[in-house]
Design an enzyme around this catalytic site. Structure first.
Site, mmCIF file in Angstrom:
data_model
loop_
_atom_site.group_PDB
_atom_site.id
_atom_site.type_symbol
_atom_site.label_atom_id
_atom_site.label_comp_id
_atom_site.label_asym_id
_atom_site.label_seq_id
_atom_site.Cartn_x
_atom_site.Cartn_y
_atom_site.Cartn_z
ATOM 1 N N GLY A 12 -8.497 -36.758 -3.065
ATOM 2 C CA GLY A 12 -7.968 -36.893 -1.712
ATOM 3 C C GLY A 12 -8.382 -38.202 -1.073
ATOM 4 O O GLY A 12 -8.800 -38.239 0.084
ATOM 5 N N TYR A 152 -9.641 -20.765 6.998
ATOM 6 C CA TYR A 152 -10.280 -22.068 6.793
ATOM 7 C C TYR A 152 -11.795 -21.906 6.647
ATOM 8 O O TYR A 152 -12.403 -22.428 5.711
ATOM 9 C CB TYR A 152 -9.944 -22.966 7.985
ATOM 10 C CG TYR A 152 -10.429 -24.391 7.887
ATOM 11 C CD1 TYR A 152 -9.773 -25.315 7.080
ATOM 12 C CD2 TYR A 152 -11.521 -24.821 8.637
ATOM 13 C CE1 TYR A 152 -10.204 -26.630 7.003
ATOM 14 C CE2 TYR A 152 -11.955 -26.135 8.576
ATOM 15 C CZ TYR A 152 -11.295 -27.037 7.753
ATOM 16 O OH TYR A 152 -11.719 -28.340 7.683
#
Length: 243
Positions: A12, A152
């Site tokens: 990422g 999350y």
């Protein structure tokens, strides 16, 4: 040049914390594999590293896909011959009322933000013949839950706990595994949040972290400056945890 002769993979790393971690690791002497889905942005990161005297390659890979993990490791080994540092950073944020979450939400989020971390560690550890450092970027949400972030928080907490177990298992091989738990960071995801001003007001330091500040911690965890740290979590949140 505290990371000279080291090789790092940063997942990422076409934007945000991963991008600046790649810059910081390269500045410290590491050769860096930049990776992500967006090839144009990835190549821009590589070119900036090279322009500043560093070494880097870009490998296009999607952490949602099983074949990406082995491919990314093999491409790094072909280019640099070793792997010493893994920064698991690829991820997304999901902000939904608990009753609105779907099975697809669960599967997609746990794949990118949980399973990919698990698989990248599995792929990299066998190649850390002389020891190494793994930094798993999770979130303040792993310890400070808030409404609409239940999934999350669940995934971030799970990766943080998994990291402790992996750290204990491989400590004898001089492979260290630590977590970075950022609070609100001034990245594309945060900048686009309509509640950003309210979030900032909750931070005792009254500002978001810069991605460079988080990247500096990643370099610390990757280097021998943190040689006696494994299974640890560093919280960098501007004081939120103290509220």
């Amino acid at each position: 040049m505290k990371l000279q002769n080291k090789v790092a993979i940063v997942t990422g790393s076409t934007s945000g914390i991963g991008k600046y971690a790649s810059f910081a690791l390269a500045k410290a002497g590491a050769r860096v594999t930049v990776t992500g889905r967006r090839s144009e942005k990835g190549e821009q990161v590589v070119q900036e590293i090279k322009a500043n005297g560093g070494q880097a390659i870009f490998v296009q890979a999607d952490m949602m896909h099983e074949e990406s993990y082995e491919y990314l490791v093999n491409e790094t080994l072909q280019a640099f011959g070793q792997i010493d540092i893994l920064v698991n950073n690829a991820g997304n944020i999901i902000e939904k009322s608990f009753l609105e979450l779907t099975v697809d939400d669960f599967q997609q989020f746990i794949t990118l933000d949980g399973y990919a971390y698990f698989r990248m560690m599995q792929e990299v550890i066998p190649h850390m013949k002389n020891g190494g450092s793994i930094i798993n970027v999770t979130s303040l949400a792993a310890i400070n839950t808030i409404p609409t972030h239940s999934l999350y928080s669940f995934v971030k907490a799970g990766v943080t706990q998994m990291s402790k177990g992996v750290a204990q298992e491989f400590a004898g091989q001089n492979i260290r595994v630590n977590c970075l738990l950022p609070g609100a960071v001034d990245t594309e995801m945060v900048a686009g949040n309509p509640n950003s001003d309210f979030i900032r007001s909750l931070i005792p330091m009254q500002r978001f972290s810069t991605p460079e500040e988080q990247a500096n911690i990643i370099v610390f965890l990757a280097s021998d400056d943190s040689s006696y740290m494994t299974g640890s979590s560093i919280v960098a949140d501007g004081g939120v945890r103290g509220i």
